[in-house]
Design a protein around this motif. Structure first.
Motif, mmCIF file in Angstrom:
data_model
loop_
_atom_site.group_PDB
_atom_site.id
_atom_site.type_symbol
_atom_site.label_atom_id
_atom_site.label_comp_id
_atom_site.label_asym_id
_atom_site.label_seq_id
_atom_site.Cartn_x
_atom_site.Cartn_y
_atom_site.Cartn_z
ATOM 1 N N MET A 298 0.821 -1.200 0.000
ATOM 2 C CA MET A 298 0.000 0.000 0.000
ATOM 3 C C MET A 298 0.862 1.260 0.000
ATOM 4 N N ASP A 299 0.302 2.331 -0.574
ATOM 5 C CA ASP A 299 0.955 3.627 -0.539
ATOM 6 C C ASP A 299 1.032 4.124 0.908
ATOM 7 N N PRO A 300 2.134 4.771 1.305
ATOM 8 C CA PRO A 300 2.260 5.221 2.707
ATOM 9 C C PRO A 300 1.124 6.141 3.162
ATOM 10 N N SER A 301 0.642 7.010 2.274
ATOM 11 C CA SER A 301 -0.454 7.899 2.663
ATOM 12 C C SER A 301 -1.738 7.111 2.916
ATOM 13 N N GLU A 302 -1.974 6.076 2.112
ATOM 14 C CA GLU A 302 -3.141 5.223 2.327
ATOM 15 C C GLU A 302 -2.998 4.423 3.623
ATOM 16 N N TYR A 303 -1.773 4.028 3.926
ATOM 17 C CA TYR A 303 -1.528 3.255 5.136
ATOM 18 C C TYR A 303 -1.824 4.084 6.389
ATOM 19 N N ILE A 304 -1.504 5.374 6.350
ATOM 20 C CA ILE A 304 -1.790 6.253 7.487
ATOM 21 C C ILE A 304 -3.297 6.359 7.709
ATOM 22 N N ILE A 305 -4.059 6.485 6.617
ATOM 23 C CA ILE A 305 -5.522 6.527 6.733
ATOM 24 C C ILE A 305 -6.053 5.216 7.310
ATOM 25 N N LEU A 306 -5.466 4.111 6.873
ATOM 26 C CA LEU A 306 -5.913 2.798 7.328
ATOM 27 C C LEU A 306 -5.709 2.617 8.825
ATOM 28 N N GLN A 307 -4.600 3.123 9.362
ATOM 29 C CA GLN A 307 -4.313 2.939 10.775
ATOM 30 C C GLN A 307 -5.376 3.561 11.667
ATOM 31 N N ASP A 308 -5.960 4.670 11.224
ATOM 32 C CA ASP A 308 -7.016 5.312 12.012
ATOM 33 C C ASP A 308 -8.276 4.454 12.087
ATOM 34 N N LEU A 309 -8.464 3.553 11.107
ATOM 35 C CA LEU A 309 -9.658 2.717 11.081
ATOM 36 C C LEU A 309 -9.533 1.482 11.961
ATOM 37 N N PHE A 310 -8.317 1.189 12.431
ATOM 38 C CA PHE A 310 -8.087 -0.021 13.202
ATOM 39 C C PHE A 310 -8.381 0.145 14.689
ATOM 40 N N PHE A 311 -8.577 1.379 15.147
ATOM 41 C CA PHE A 311 -8.812 1.623 16.570
ATOM 42 C C PHE A 311 -10.253 2.057 16.791
ATOM 43 N N ALA A 312 -10.816 1.572 17.883
ATOM 44 C CA ALA A 312 -12.201 1.921 18.200
ATOM 45 C C ALA A 312 -12.323 3.420 18.432
ATOM 46 N N SER A 313 -13.353 4.010 17.840
ATOM 47 C CA SER A 313 -13.583 5.446 17.967
ATOM 48 C C SER A 313 -15.056 5.697 18.202
ATOM 49 N N PHE A 314 -15.353 6.551 19.199
ATOM 50 C CA PHE A 314 -16.732 6.902 19.516
ATOM 51 C C PHE A 314 -17.064 8.321 19.057
ATOM 52 N N ASN A 315 -16.144 8.941 18.336
ATOM 53 C CA ASN A 315 -16.303 10.344 17.962
ATOM 54 C C ASN A 315 -16.851 10.534 16.557
ATOM 55 N N GLN A 316 -16.932 9.474 15.762
ATOM 56 C CA GLN A 316 -17.340 9.618 14.367
ATOM 57 C C GLN A 316 -18.460 8.633 14.029
ATOM 58 N N VAL A 317 -19.503 8.610 14.837
ATOM 59 C CA VAL A 317 -20.627 7.702 14.648
ATOM 60 C C VAL A 317 -21.779 8.476 14.029
ATOM 61 N N ASP A 318 -22.297 7.955 12.927
ATOM 62 C CA ASP A 318 -23.413 8.592 12.246
ATOM 63 C C ASP A 318 -24.723 8.248 12.967
ATOM 64 N N PRO A 319 -25.625 9.229 13.181
ATOM 65 C CA PRO A 319 -26.892 8.933 13.865
ATOM 66 C C PRO A 319 -27.727 7.872 13.169
ATOM 67 N N ALA A 320 -27.725 7.841 11.825
ATOM 68 C CA ALA A 320 -28.486 6.817 11.102
ATOM 69 C C ALA A 320 -27.922 5.431 11.371
ATOM 70 N N VAL A 321 -26.588 5.336 11.394
ATOM 71 C CA VAL A 321 -25.934 4.058 11.706
ATOM 72 C C VAL A 321 -26.263 3.630 13.131
ATOM 73 N N LEU A 322 -26.290 4.602 14.048
ATOM 74 C CA LEU A 322 -26.608 4.294 15.440
ATOM 75 C C LEU A 322 -28.012 3.715 15.564
ATOM 76 N N GLY A 323 -28.960 4.207 14.768
ATOM 77 C CA GLY A 323 -30.322 3.669 14.803
ATOM 78 C C GLY A 323 -30.380 2.225 14.343
ATOM 79 N N ILE A 324 -29.666 1.904 13.259
ATOM 80 C CA ILE A 324 -29.630 0.516 12.767
ATOM 81 C C ILE A 324 -28.990 -0.400 13.799
ATOM 82 N N ALA A 325 -27.878 0.056 14.384
ATOM 83 C CA ALA A 325 -27.185 -0.757 15.379
ATOM 84 C C ALA A 325 -28.053 -0.976 16.615
ATOM 85 N N THR A 326 -28.801 0.041 17.025
ATOM 86 C CA THR A 326 -29.692 -0.092 18.183
ATOM 87 C C THR A 326 -30.741 -1.171 17.950
#
Length: 342
Positions: A181-209
């Motif tokens: 992978m390109d290094p810039s793409e790899y940096i973006i990928l690393q952010d997706l590997f850790f749990a985050s509660f700051n970027q949850v879409d309300p519509a997604v939250l409804g489906i998950a509920t």
């Protein structure tokens, strides 16, 4: 004659001695403990919603509510799935992550970023990404369970073994793609590997509920059967429980819960082990009618209070998932050294 209570999965202790040990170590009854944990959960949520509330309240409160909702859903999904999984496997150290869910999530994110590009995948609608991730993980687990439980010679131990093999296989492919992978793409990928509660879409939250609510409803209906399952395979079969059928249903519920939590906020490998182990430690009863709410409340307190402390004391100096994985990893090693793995 008093009704017997199920001993903890994999404990190997007689019911009477187990109950006596817990009674001497923790004086609170399950009802009092559940009430106290519920009050602490409400207090943590209220503090998170109102502490340092400045500026445009109409903008800040909805964002905090979505974040709290994501944490509550993740706590309930991971806690319930881990408790159910440990009950049917009769082992206090196993978690659904051993089935390869975290590795599958990593491979899924790596493949999508590698093929579509990091910018394109990040810019995709959150609801679309959630449905894709959830669907692929559920399809994987459903195919695996169907294959393992359709024959007479299939067993739960084979399921666990294949889960470990698949996890190793997924991690190997992910590592290969990341090296290409390109290094810039790899940096973006690393952010997706850790749990985050700051970027949850309300519509997604409804489906998950909706998904977590349905799964927890069926888990609660099975609470008495799970008490018998905790006594072990042979005992539960002798008491008239259709062991293979119950295990299949529980594993499907675990699949839906873990897949929903992982697709919603990302992987939290040791969080379930952490809250369930504490639940077993402080609860005097091993009935799932008490364990299920206690584990859920412990998860809510851990996530909400932990995020509250992280934001207001440490100023976002670290991610909450990293702290949870660190503490859970220490607990995992301690359980291994203690000989909890049977």
């Amino acid at each position: 004659m008093p009704r017997a209570q199920a001993s903890p999965a994999g404990s190997g202790l007689p019911l009477s001695s187990t109950t006596t040990q817990r009674a001497t170590r923790w004086p609170l009854s399950p009802a009092v403990l559940t009430t106290a944990l519920a009050m602490l959960s409400v207090l943590a949520i209220v503090l998170f919603m109102t502490l340092d509330l400045k500026g445009n309240i109409g903008y800040i409160l909805p964002r905090r509510a979505v974040k709290v909702g994501a944490m509550v859903l993740a706590a309930v999904a991971v806690g319930v799935s881990t408790l159910l999984f440990q009950t049917v496997t009769n082992n206090k150290i196993l978690t659904p992550s051993i089935m390869g869910f975290d590795a599958l999530y990593g491979l899924l994110q790596t493949s999508l970023v590698f093929t579509l590009g990091g910018s394109a995948w990040v810019a995709a609608p959150e609801a679309f990404k959630f449905v894709i991730e959830l669907g692929l993980m559920i399809v994987f687990a459903s195919v695996l369970y169907r294959w393992l439980f359709t024959g007479g010679n299939k067993s739960l131990h084979l399921t666990l073994l294949i889960g470990i093999v698949f996890g190793t296989f997924f991690r190997g492919i992910s590592a290969l793609l990341q090296r290409l992978m390109d290094p810039s793409e790899y940096i973006i990928l690393q952010d997706l590997f850790f749990a985050s509660f700051n970027q949850v879409d309300p519509a997604v939250l409804g489906i998950a509920t909706l998904i977590v609510g349905i799964a927890c409803f069926f888990a609660w209906r099975m609470r008495s059967t799970l008490d018998v399952m905790a006594l072990g395979r042979d005992v539960s079969i002798n008491l008239g429980v259709a062991h293979k059928s119950v295990v299949s249903r529980v594993l499907i519920l675990c699949t839906a819960l873990v897949a929903t939590s992982t697709a919603l906020v990302g992987p939290v490998t040791f969080f379930g082990l952490l809250v369930v182990s504490i639940g077993y430690l402080i609860c005097r009863s091993y009935q799932h009618a008490w364990l299920l709410p206690i584990v859920c409340l412990l998860g809510v307190i851990s996530l909400v209070a932990g995020q509250l402390i992280l934001e207001n004391v440490f100023g976002f100096a670290s991610a909450l998932s990293l702290v949870i994985e660190f503490v859970g990893g220490i607990l995992f090693i301690a359980l291994l050294l203690k000989g909890s793995l049977k």
